[in-house]
Design an enzyme around this catalytic site. Structure first.
Site, PDB file in Angstrom:
ATOM      1  N   ASP A   1       8.695   3.624   2.837  1.00 30.72           N
ATOM      2  CA  ASP A   1       7.235   3.530   2.782  1.00 30.72           C
ATOM      3  C   ASP A   1       6.636   4.823   2.233  1.00 30.72           C
ATOM      4  OD1 ASP A   1       4.707   2.473   3.132  1.00 30.72           O
ATOM      5  OD2 ASP A   1       5.079   1.832   5.187  1.00 30.72           O
TER       6      ASP A   1
ATOM      7  N   GLU B   1       4.785   7.330  -2.807  1.00 35.64           N
ATOM      8  CA  GLU B   1       4.021   7.741  -4.003  1.00 35.64           C
ATOM      9  C   GLU B   1       4.246   9.217  -4.407  1.00 35.64           C
ATOM     10  OE1 GLU B   1       2.617   4.147  -2.303  1.00 35.64           O
ATOM     11  OE2 GLU B   1       2.647   6.114  -1.366  1.00 35.64           O
TER      12      GLU B   1
ATOM     13  N   ASP C   1      -0.675  -1.939   0.547  1.00 36.95           N
ATOM     14  CA  ASP C   1      -1.564  -2.374   1.629  1.00 36.95           C
ATOM     15  C   ASP C   1      -2.803  -3.078   1.072  1.00 36.95           C
ATOM     16  OD1 ASP C   1       0.256  -1.247   3.343  1.00 36.95           O
ATOM     17  OD2 ASP C   1      -0.822   0.636   3.527  1.00 36.95           O
TER      18      ASP C   1
END
Length: 952
Positions: free
Chosen positions: A557, A560, A634
């Site tokens: 997760d 980035e 998300d």
């Protein structure tokens, strides 16, 4: 590593030889075994002083262009070092140099260094813009010298461009459009495009980049702004701090709307409460030139904007995770256009911004352009073929094969944010089995650790008393378990200290005492995934704490990396600076690639047998070689976000990365759904939204449910007698029935470099009407998927491509191609169509992919034209297929003869069944058959691996 080192030394030696050759002679070019170096005699200003052409295949050409007389020896993170160059010839033609392979010509100007690509017959495929194709401008950051880079190519009027990763502005064809390429939650940037002209470009750069217009979006004050009363200088901003009482806090004039990140929101009015707020900006805008202005709306909360009374945007996103919308306006100089931006922040501080790009010439806007903030030199790979599939195959030749995913991964994934206890997870799986709802995978999301122990990988034993027993329970119930692993570590934890003592933690977040959102807020940072030793340590910790317990798969997760959500791009660079390879400005976009590399290589070294599975929130070119599936982040529980996922998934898949998924239902929940009362309109909309998203989600590469409260298990969404429950169960079972088809597509991804989720242009390239369709796609070669993404919609327009015939999957009704029709879409069904000439292998209903059954596989033959399909099988969990241990059965339909051939089985693997039972179902214009037809009364054909022929 030895091969990479040898290659680096070889490259340096070649450059030195080339430079020496230049100094000893007046030659304008030099040949070396891997390619050609050209020294233009009269390059344009800020262009390349030297150009290198390296054929990596007969249809794969690597181009490098440097501002100096040498090239950087740095190895590419995306292009594999062991791609072997091919034979080529060189011919001088006046002021041009022609480098030719057996299938490609590269024509380079000896004067300017401009490059053109042509086929073996000399037909131009792609050419650089004349006098300005390359721009290389020196820059320096963090004491590291580099260049700002741009490469521009010409583009024909009828060209369509796809790829660039996954973006959320609901765009499918990037011809004439602009996209900023950086990583962000819900945004995945992959610097690769594929054209309907059957070529592709991989832009080999890792910094913040732009496709299309190289300029940044500017503030709206570049336009003349007028308030509601017509006074020049700004728009009227009305701040309402209590919408229930319509209480106006203040009215003021604002010349910019720039509240996009944690820094710029400081410019909001002090003491203004966002809890029940609304802000409206109103007035007029006026351009000082004619042309197409491209607007970018950055939004969170409920946002609408009207231009001259026309609603341009109506969107919602949760306050903490903004998105973007784009719209162009063809404006006339001196004309006023009314504007109204209505913004409801949705509670708490939120983000809003409106920016614009002034017009460029139509010629410039329609060119192909890549711009990057920093690099050593221009570096890109051109590739071509006879189809888009060929181009993507070349891409994977250069950047790596995508594996066959384990068969269990292609089944159903149940997740929620989050299972808070061991009992919750185990009881959920038990309920699925009790209800006979097919499932293969269950997910343990974040925060299974103690609240102050992020990064420890240790379970909070009060909530998870025996994590090993939990894993065993999942396995004993014929399922697999994926667990969330972040590259984030709280300061002071043992794992943090292991990284920190070696200098492998990014330090800016620690220095700035940044606290996360876990009450009362904890200080931590991310490890440097660009460091080889740090990657090895990351895997070692996971191996010791989690893999040892038997966890099957990894959820990576925030890759980035999202060290601080909603920070500006500039501050995000500081937070991950420096990397082991250099400045974060230079290596801004490739963190997810390096992070996945460590896990993949670590697991394969530890356990060479079991296939790696990684789910990651960010991605980059080359990710496919590390066993990854990327999900779209998300997203919000709203219809517009569902719609945006269709084009996002298509373009991501057409970026060469074949495994993609999303949070079915959307992750972040609107309050109207979170607080919906039983029997309310909001509850019914919630159920319908999940149903429609679930229907769509059954036909993307990975079938996965996830999101915040309300809980996402189908029995928590609706009771058994509700159409939502019935529909979701139907599509779950249909996915499993289609497993022989789906797993065969998965096999083709590796063996044939196939793409499972396909833009219509991939299969119907001669039909110009499909080029801009972003809400239909092919799922494999046979099935056309047409999701429903509007509330209470019970029909939709569908275009049936290419003058071919189509069959309704549910009824078997025949539909002629080359037309648009409005088709029915009842609550419980999404429009699905099968292409004539298809052979669809359909298995029995099973409850998990490894379930053994003696039931036959039905072969649905959709007649009307010749067709074929290859059934692929292997062991399902190991890597033996890489050594040739798999089997295929080719199915062929001959329309003229009315005959189906089940071909001789090719290949074998351990545990392969020697016999297979088939039932054949023929569907024709005059004999429609539903996919749901009871086929038990049909004749069973026994297949023992030898060719069979079955007549209509």
């Amino acid at each position: 590593m030895m091969n990479q080192g040898k290659l680096k030394l070889k490259v340096i030696a070649v450059f030195l030889m080339a430079i020496m050759g230049m100094s000893c002679s007046n030659k304008q070019w030099e040949s070396y075994p891997e390619g050609i170096v050209i020294y233009p005699s009269d390059p344009s200003e800020n262009s390349a002083q030297v150009v290198r052409i390296t054929p990596l295949g007969d249809e794969i050409i690597k181009v490098s262009a440097s501002a100096t007389q040498a090239f950087s020896p740095a190895e590419s993170l995306t292009v594999l070092p062991d791609v072997k160059p091919v034979k080529f010839n060189v011919e001088e033609k006046e002021d041009q140099l022609v480098i030719s392979t057996s299938k490609t010509l590269v024509i380079v100007s000896k004067v300017t260094g401009e490059v053109e690509f042509a086929d073996e017959n000399g037909k131009t495929i792609l050419e650089e813009k004349t006098n300005g194709g390359k721009t290389i401008i020196p820059m320096e950051v963090d004491g590291e010298k580099g260049y700002t880079l741009q490469q521009v190519f010409e583009s024909s009027e009828d060209e369509a461009i796809y790829g660039l990763g996954q973006h959320q502005a609901n765009e499918i064809n990037y011809k004439g459009k602009n996209e900023e390429l950086f990583q962000y939650n819900t945004k995945v940037s992959v610097p690769f495009i594929v054209s309907n002209k059957n070529y592709g470009i991989l832009w080999d750069n890792y910094s913040f980049s732009r496709y299309g217009d190289p300029r940044p979006y500017g503030q709206i004050d570049q336009l003349k702004l007028y308030d509601k009363e017509g006074n020049e200088g700004g728009l009227t901003a009305t701040y309402i701090d209590d919408t229930k009482k319509n209480h106006v806090f203040v009215v003021r004039k604002e010349s910019t709307i720039d509240y996009e990140n944690l820094e710029t929101i400081e410019n909001f009015l002090a003491d203004f409460s966002f809890d029940h707020a609304q802000i409206n900006w109103e007035g007029d805008i006026e351009a000082n030139e004619d042309g197409m202005f491209h607007f970018l709306l950055y939004y969170a909360g409920y946002t609408k904007i009207w231009i001259d009374g026309e609603l341009m945007v109506d969107k919602w996103r949760t306050a903490w995770n903004p998105s973007v919308a784009k719209f162009p306006i063809d404006m006339k100089k001196g004309k006023k256009y009314s504007v109204k931006l209505e913004w409801i922040p949705d509670g708490g501080v939120s983000y809003i911004g409106l920016k614009v790009l002034s017009p460029r010439s139509e010629e410039d806007q329609n060119r192909i352009s890549f711009f990057s903030e920093m690099g050593d030199q221009i570096e890109y790979v051109f590739m071509k073929g006879n189809s888009m599939d060929d181009v993507i195959s070349r891409y994977r030749t250069v950047t790596g094969k995508a594996q066959v995913m384990p068969k269990w991964a292609m089944g159903f994934w149940q997740s929620r944010e989050r299972y808070k206890t061991q009992e919750e997870l185990e009881s959920t799986l038990a309920e699925f089995r009790k209800r006979h709802i097919p499932i293969d995978n269950i997910v343990q999301d974040w925060s299974y650790w103690k609240v102050d122990d992020w990064g420890s990988h240790d379970f909070d034993e009060e909530r998870f008393p025996d994590a090993k027993r939990m894993v065993d329970y999942v396995h004993d119930n014929n399922a697999r378990i994926l667990i969330s692993v972040w590259p984030k570590f709280y300061m002071g934890t043992d794992h943090y200290n292991e990284f920190n003592e070696k200098g492998w933690m990014y330090q800016q977040a620690i220095k700035d005492s940044i606290r996360d959102w876990i009450y009362p807020g904890y200080i931590g940072s991310f490890y440097d995934a660009y460091n080889e030793g740090a990657r090895e340590l990351f895997w070692k910790q996971i191996d010791e704490k989690l893999y040892s317990k038997g966890f099957d798969a990894w959820w990576l997760d925030a890759t980035e990396p999202d060290i601080l959500s909603n920070a500006s791009v500039e501050y995000r660079k500081q937070l991950m600076n420096p990397t082991a390879l250099g400045s974060s400005t230079k290596y801004f976009n490739a963190f997810a690639l390096m992070n996945a590399k460590g896990i993949y290589e670590g697991q394969r070294a530890k356990n060479p047998t079991d296939r790696v599975f990684i789910l990651t929130r960010s991605g980059f070119a080359g990710m496919q070689r590390y066993g990854t599936t990327t999900w779209s982040g998300d997203t919000g529980t709203c219809w517009e976000d569902m719609e945006a996922q269709i084009s996002a998934g298509i373009n991501f898949s057409m970026s060469g990365l074949p495994y993609w998924t999303m949070d079915i239902g959307g992750f972040s929940v609107q309050k109207k759904f979170e607080n919906a009362r039983k029997g309310s309109a909001e509850e019914e909309e919630w159920r319908e939204l999940n149903t429609r998203w679930y229907q769509f989600g059954a036909f993307v590469p990975l079938f996965r449910v996830h999101g915040q409260y309300p809980f996402r298990e189908i029995y928590n969404i609706a009771p058994e007698n509700h159409p939502a429950y019935k529909s979701m169960l139907y599509y779950n079972k249909l996915r499993y029935r289609l497993m022989p088809y789906i797993y065969s597509l998965t096999g083709a991804i590796y063996h044939e470099d196939y793409t499972m989720m396909r833009g219509l242009a991939m299969d119907f390239s001669t039909d110009k009407r499909v080029l801009n369709i972003g809400d239909q796609y092919m799922f494999g070669s046979s099935m056309m998927v047409c999701p429903i993404y509007n509330y209470k919609e019970r029909n939709r327009d569908v275009y049936f491509p290419n003058n071919e015939g189509w069959y309704d999957l549910y009824t078997g009704k025949y539909i002629s191609g080359g037309q648009k029709l409005n088709v029915e879409a009842p609550y419980e069904r999404m429009p699905l169509f099968v292409r004539e000439g298809s052979i669809l292998p359909v298995g029995p209903v099973i409850e998990y992919t490894g379930q053994e059954t003696d039931e036959p596989v039905d072969l649905f033959v959709y007649t009307g034209k010749d067709g074929s399909f290859k059934i692929y099988e292997d062991e399902g969990t190991n890597y033996d297929y890489e050594q040739g241990e798999f089997s295929t059965i080719k199915l062929s339909w001959n329309e003229a003869a009315g005959e189906l051939t089940i071909g001789k089985r090719e290949g074998a693997y351990d545990g392969m069944a020697k016999e297979q039972a088939f039932r054949v179902v023929f569907i024709s214009k005059t004999s429609p058959v539903s996919i749901d037809k009871n086929t038990k009364d049909l004749k069973v054909v026994k297949y023992i691996g030898e060719e069979l022929k079955i007549s209509l």
